[in-house]
Design a protein around this motif. Structure first.
Motif, PDB file in Angstrom:
ATOM      1  N   THR A 198       0.825  -1.213   0.000  1.00  0.00           N
ATOM      2  CA  THR A 198       0.000   0.000   0.000  1.00  0.00           C
ATOM      3  C   THR A 198       0.855   1.257   0.000  1.00  0.00           C
ATOM      4  OG1 THR A 198      -0.139  -0.213   2.409  1.00  0.00           O
ATOM      5  CG2 THR A 198      -1.958  -1.110   1.117  1.00  0.00           C
ATOM      6  N   GLN A 199       1.930   1.283   0.775  1.00  0.00           N
ATOM      7  CA  GLN A 199       2.817   2.454   0.778  1.00  0.00           C
ATOM      8  C   GLN A 199       3.472   2.670  -0.584  1.00  0.00           C
ATOM      9  OE1 GLN A 199       5.604   1.999   3.969  1.00  0.00           O
ATOM     10  NE2 GLN A 199       4.027   2.135   5.593  1.00  0.00           N
ATOM     11  N   LYS A 200       3.846   1.577  -1.226  1.00  0.00           N
ATOM     12  CA  LYS A 200       4.450   1.679  -2.551  1.00  0.00           C
ATOM     13  C   LYS A 200       3.452   2.225  -3.563  1.00  0.00           C
ATOM     14  CE  LYS A 200       7.176  -1.008  -5.823  1.00  0.00           C
ATOM     15  NZ  LYS A 200       7.738  -2.367  -6.148  1.00  0.00           N
ATOM     16  N   ALA A 201       2.186   1.774  -3.452  1.00  0.00           N
ATOM     17  CA  ALA A 201       1.158   2.274  -4.370  1.00  0.00           C
ATOM     18  C   ALA A 201       0.890   3.754  -4.135  1.00  0.00           C
ATOM     19  CB  ALA A 201      -0.122   1.464  -4.187  1.00  0.00           C
ATOM     20  N   ILE A 202       0.918   4.191  -2.871  1.00  0.00           N
ATOM     21  CA  ILE A 202       0.707   5.621  -2.578  1.00  0.00           C
ATOM     22  C   ILE A 202       1.831   6.466  -3.132  1.00  0.00           C
ATOM     23  CG2 ILE A 202       0.593   7.294  -0.695  1.00  0.00           C
ATOM     24  CD1 ILE A 202      -0.848   5.135   0.940  1.00  0.00           C
ATOM     25  N   LYS A 203       3.080   5.985  -3.025  1.00  0.00           N
ATOM     26  CA  LYS A 203       4.209   6.734  -3.575  1.00  0.00           C
ATOM     27  C   LYS A 203       4.124   6.850  -5.088  1.00  0.00           C
ATOM     28  CE  LYS A 203       7.527   5.680   0.110  1.00  0.00           C
ATOM     29  NZ  LYS A 203       8.812   5.008   0.444  1.00  0.00           N
ATOM     30  N   LEU A 204       3.735   5.745  -5.764  1.00  0.00           N
ATOM     31  CA  LEU A 204       3.593   5.806  -7.224  1.00  0.00           C
ATOM     32  C   LEU A 204       2.480   6.751  -7.634  1.00  0.00           C
ATOM     33  CD1 LEU A 204       4.018   2.017  -8.139  1.00  0.00           C
ATOM     34  CD2 LEU A 204       5.634   3.885  -8.564  1.00  0.00           C
ATOM     35  N   GLU A 205       1.407   6.794  -6.858  1.00  0.00           N
ATOM     36  CA  GLU A 205       0.309   7.709  -7.180  1.00  0.00           C
ATOM     37  C   GLU A 205       0.738   9.160  -7.022  1.00  0.00           C
ATOM     38  OE1 GLU A 205      -4.357   8.474  -5.843  1.00  0.00           O
ATOM     39  OE2 GLU A 205      -3.119   6.956  -4.849  1.00  0.00           O
ATOM     40  N   LYS A 206       1.520   9.438  -5.965  1.00  0.00           N
ATOM     41  CA  LYS A 206       2.014  10.806  -5.801  1.00  0.00           C
ATOM     42  C   LYS A 206       3.005  11.191  -6.886  1.00  0.00           C
ATOM     43  CE  LYS A 206       1.462  11.136  -0.792  1.00  0.00           C
ATOM     44  NZ  LYS A 206       2.168  11.310   0.519  1.00  0.00           N
ATOM     45  N   LYS A 207       3.791  10.216  -7.349  1.00  0.00           N
ATOM     46  CA  LYS A 207       4.785  10.499  -8.377  1.00  0.00           C
ATOM     47  C   LYS A 207       4.140  10.840  -9.709  1.00  0.00           C
ATOM     48  CE  LYS A 207       8.954   8.534 -10.423  1.00  0.00           C
ATOM     49  NZ  LYS A 207       9.860   7.347 -10.451  1.00  0.00           N
ATOM     50  N   HIS A 208       3.088  10.089 -10.058  1.00  0.00           N
ATOM     51  CA  HIS A 208       2.413  10.316 -11.336  1.00  0.00           C
ATOM     52  C   HIS A 208       1.360  11.411 -11.260  1.00  0.00           C
ATOM     53  CE1 HIS A 208       4.357   6.923 -13.249  1.00  0.00           C
ATOM     54  NE2 HIS A 208       4.029   6.150 -12.205  1.00  0.00           N
ATOM     55  N   LYS A 209       1.194  12.005 -10.096  1.00  0.00           N
ATOM     56  CA  LYS A 209       0.198  13.071  -9.959  1.00  0.00           C
ATOM     57  C   LYS A 209       0.674  14.319 -10.692  1.00  0.00           C
ATOM     58  CE  LYS A 209      -2.655  15.390  -6.531  1.00  0.00           C
ATOM     59  NZ  LYS A 209      -2.903  15.560  -5.068  1.00  0.00           N
TER      60      LYS A 209
END
Length: 283
Positions: A198-209
């Motif tokens: 879940t933390q990895k998915a949140i980081k990827l979402e912030k990166k592609h934001k």
């Protein structure tokens, strides 16, 4: 001689005596009878002084239990000839009678089942005939008594669902407890892996934001945030005391004075009193 022979043969021809039936009181003797004056011996718990009567030993509040003996009951019981329980009259004959004369329960004839009236069909027929009043409906039902037959109940009765031949009924057994997973902390490892995912998915979402550009403020937004300054009027002093210096100064330097004033202003909101110099409003 024949009389003597007959007298000798009589004892041999006597029938065997039937076994004497013992009563319940003989098999299981009743409880101990109440105490009497004659049963009292020196040194017993119920030994009394003065006038002693048998009625004294029939009071359960007075009678004491003897050491090592059951408690005496103060109620009088019937004699040895009394039979406890229900008396069964007649004998069943035992096993021979059960095998030779088998009593089969015969089903009693049932009365014919009275069919219920079909009020829906009778009301429909009365309306078609033009009968609307209660008297007319009553006469119509007497002339046309329609009953619901047993065959008409087939659409009401629900048919049993078809079940497979290898159907097993009952509650499914609970699966066994995975002791090896508990000892190896398997569930903790799975939880840690889920948290990392879940933390990895949140980081990827912030990166592609998509990062939007800088927002410029307009005059309306600036006016919305603007707070007009409040001019604080100076305290009024009498003219003859305006240029008079203080007679007492407890601060060594001006810096100490400014620090004290600053601390007083910071605590101004949580103190009591008109000048906000009293106790704190909260502990």
């Amino acid at each position: 001689m024949p009389e003597a022979q007959s007298s000798r043969q009589d004892p041999r021809r006597r029938k065997k005596k039937q076994p004497v039936r013992r009563t319940v009181s003989q098999i299981c003797p009743p409880p101990r009878r109440p105490l009497t004056v004659a049963d009292i011996r020196p040194g017993m718990e119920n030994e009394r002084l003065g006038v002693v009567r048998d009625s004294m030993f029939q009071n359960p509040l007075i009678v004491k239990a003897e050491l090592g003996k059951p408690r005496e009951r103060s109620c009088t019981l019937p004699g040895i000839d009394f039979n406890y329980g229900l008396y069964v009259r007649g004998l069943d004959g035992g096993v021979p009678e059960a095998l030779g004369h088998w009593n089969v329960f015969r089903q009693q004839p049932t009365c014919p089942h009275e069919l219920t009236r079909n009020y829906i069909a009778m009301n429909r027929g009365a309306v078609k005939a033009g009968l609307v009043t209660a008297r007319e409906n009553f006469l119509y039902r007497q002339l046309n008594d329609i009953r619901i037959s047993d065959q008409d109940d087939r659409h009401i009765k629900k048919e049993m669902p078809s079940l497979p031949p290898n159907m097993t009924f009952g509650v499914v057994a609970r699966p066994s407890t995975p002791f090896f997973d508990l000892l190896q902390h398997r569930y903790q490892q799975l939880w840690v892996q889920e948290q990392k995912a879940t933390q990895k998915a949140i980081k990827l979402e912030k990166k592609h934001k998509v990062i939007l550009g800088k927002l410029y403020e307009t005059r309306s937004s600036q006016l919305r945030k603007y707070k007009p300054p409040v001019k604080l009027d100076a305290l009024w002093h009498m003219p003859q005391f305006q240029k008079v210096p203080p007679h007492l100064d407890t601060f060594f330097t001006e810096a100490d004075r400014q620090r004290a004033i600053k601390a007083h202003q910071e605590e101004h909101a949580v103190r009591q009193g008109t000048l906000r110099m009293g106790n704190y409003t909260h502990p």
